[in-house]
Design a protein around this motif. Structure first.
Motif: not given
Ligand code: SF4
Ligand code: SF4
Lengths: 201, 354
Positions: A31-37, A52, A85-87, A89, A91
């Motif tokens: 997770c790089y904390q982008c906030g898309k979730c 996030r 999530c682009p990564q 993850v 969640i």
């Molecule tokens: S969308 Fe994925 S990468 Fe971005 S904050 Fe949420 S968990 Fe982290």
């Protein structure tokens, strides 16, 4: 997100967060904390921690913040966050894992959600199926929301949706035994993991 | 087209209309649904939020019975919640021998996870089923603008649900177009209806439903079409509560009926609304259908008049062309004759002069 004193975070706390991530099949470092979730979460408005932030506190090892949060109990398990999530993850699974850890730690940040699930499973254990009217009645009683959806109950009654002879699983004794065996297996797995942890120390 | 059928707990209660309309359509197009003997509740999210072991074992009991009693048949689960639970259990069992051993131990029965799990949409969207549906349509549901609502559990998680278009699925839209309805393009196809949170945190969860209605309306939909009894209950039953709150805030109430996709297919096959369960909806759902039936008839009438007018014009122009052609031919003939005459006349003149 509030600031926290990282010096107060113990190894055990970090390990507990890693356990949760492992249960959820999540690598917290992804997770790089982008906030898309959070952007896509339909319940973010009502949450005390943004999705996030739940991941962030897990990364930081702040187990108490996470276990006391209402967010995992508010989460509707809709999987929008994981799906976007682009990564990659997961969640949604993390929310579930946090909620289970919180439950096993004897916490109930949002009693209603816990009561509902407990009553649901108790109902299935007895009938083999979910009997909606018993479920609603038991839930209202235990959550002290006596009148919730009572108007709707009447409307359902009028439409023959409740109160009719309903399906009961004939092998419901089987189902009760199944539920018990599943919960035993669950408890055994958790006991094993505690033991492994103890061995590590 | 024969399937093992997992009705789910709402089949005889809150999801009655779905069950009734499903069997109506299935019978008409030759889809045979054989109920799994003595099935039990799938456990839905309540099991997943209680114990991972319970979440995979509850569905596995019914799936194991199906494997034994209905071998070779894939399992169809109309409710999206059941579908996701069953599908998750199958995926878990297929992952490893260890997982299967765990499941077998808990359900105390043999189980190899042979059968696939399908949604009703998948069953009705095969080429064979689509052909059968097209052949049975008696009345196209023209003029009915539908917002097809899939919810979350049929499409997510994408790897479990094997869904390749999580944000914009099209199966239901295609089926609606097949029966003549007009699917609208909208943004909330796979937004969550709130599921059980509508009971546990109603205040926080209510806006989820309101936003779905709002987006459907903003995109010109007359109604919302669903494929899950819980989505349906949350939308159809709670529309009244939402409207009450809207009116109190001085906002216009919604008037958006909800239907199961199977109900609309049934109507297109010639069923009356009561035959497919539309009579027991919460929000009044019959008048819109009547209005659109009238609109469709008026549209057809207008189209017929326009077509007749087009034909008349065509004939008129054709007649004019024919007349022109005849006139031209006559003129040419006259000119030819005149020329021929002119050619012979000088001769005559000469003769006369001699
Ligand atoms: S969308 Fe994925 S990468 Fe971005 S904050 Fe949420 S968990 Fe982290
Ligand atoms: S699964 Fe939970 S956290 Fe994720 S988007 Fe849905 S409600 Fe929000």
């Amino acid at each position: 997100m509030r600031s926290i004193d990282l010096s107060g975070i113990s190894d055990a706390s970090v390990q507990a967060c890693e356990e949760i991530a492992k249960d959820a099949g999540v690598n917290l470092k992804d997770c790089y904390q982008c906030g898309k979730c959070t952007a896509g979460c339909p319940l973010a408005d009502s949450m005390d921690l943004m999705p996030r932030e739940v991941i962030r506190y897990l990364q930081l090892g702040a187990i108490d913040v996470v276990l006391d949060a209402k967010t995992p109990w508010i989460c509707a398990q809709c999987v929008v966050c994981s799906s976007r999530c682009p990564q990659n993850v997961d969640i949604c699974s993390a929310m579930r894992a946090v909620r289970l850890a919180s439950k096993h730690a004897g916490k109930r940040p949002l009693p209603e959600a816990d009561i509902f699930d407990d009553e649901f499973i108790a109902n299935v254990r007895v009938h083999g199926v979910s009997n909606e009217q018993y479920l609603a009645a038991a839930y209202n009683l235990k959550s002290l929301h006596f009148m919730q959806d009572m108007g709707n109950a009447t409307r359902m009654l009028k439409r023959g949706m409740v109160g009719v002879s309903m399906h009961n699983t004939k092998g419901r004794a089987n189902v009760a035994a199944l539920v018990d065996r599943a919960l035993e297996a669950d408890a055994a797995r958790r006991a094993q993991s505690d033991e492994d942890k103890g061995g590590d120390e | 087209m024969k399937y093992s059928y997992f009705p789910g707990c709402s089949a005889n209660t809150t999801g009655k209309s779905f069950t009734v309309s499903t069997s109506y359509v299935a019978e008409k197009i030759g889809v045979e649904l054989v109920e799994i003997p003595d099935w039990n509740c799938c456990g839905t999210s309540a099991a997943a939020l209680t114990s991972p072991e319970l979440a995979v074992a509850l569905p596995a009991r019914s799936l194991a019975i199906s494997e034994r009693e209905l071998p070779g048949l894939d399992v169809v689960a109309p409710c999206a919640g059941c579908y996701r639970s069953l599908k998750t259990s199958v995926a878990f069992a297929r992952e490893s021998e260890d997982n299967r051993t765990l499941i077998k131990k808990i359900i105390n029965a043999p189980y190899e996870a042979k059968a696939d799990v399908l949604t009703l949409l998948e069953v009705f969207a095969t080429d064979e089923a689509r052909e059968a549906i097209a052949a049975k349509v008696q009345r196209k549901l023209r003029c009915l603008k539908v917002a097809c609502y899939y919810g979350c559990a049929m499409v997510r998680p994408a790897d479990v649900c094997e869904c390749d278009n999580v944000e914009d699925p099209m199966e239901m839209d295609d089926l609606m177009a097949l029966i003549g309805a007009e699917p609208v393009d909208w943004a909330f196809k796979t937004e969550c209806c709130g599921a059980a949170q509508q009971m546990t945190i109603p205040v926080q969860a209510k806006p989820m439903i309101e936003r779905i209605f709002q987006n459907a309306q903003a995109n010109g939909a007359d109604c919302i079409v669903t494929s899950c009894p819980l989505c349906m209950l949350n939308l159809d039953m709670r529309e009244a509560e939402i409207n009450k709150a809207r009116v109190a805030r001085g906002e216009e109430p919604f008037d958006i009926p909800c239907y199961y996709f199977t109900e609309l297919i049934g109507l297109a096959f010639g069923a009356g609304p009561d035959e497919v369960g539309i009579d027991i909806h919460f929000h009044p759902a019959k008048n819109l259908l009547l209005q659109r039936e009238l609109d469709a008839l008026e549209l057809e009438e207008a189209e017929n008049i326009a077509r007749a007018e087009e034909e008349r014009k065509k004939a008129e122009i054709a007649a004019k062309i024919a007349a022109k052609k005849a006139e031209k031919a006559a003129k040419e003939k006259a000119a030819q004759e005149a020329a021929a005459q002119a050619a012979t006349q000088p001769e005559e003149g000469k003769e006369a002069a001699e």
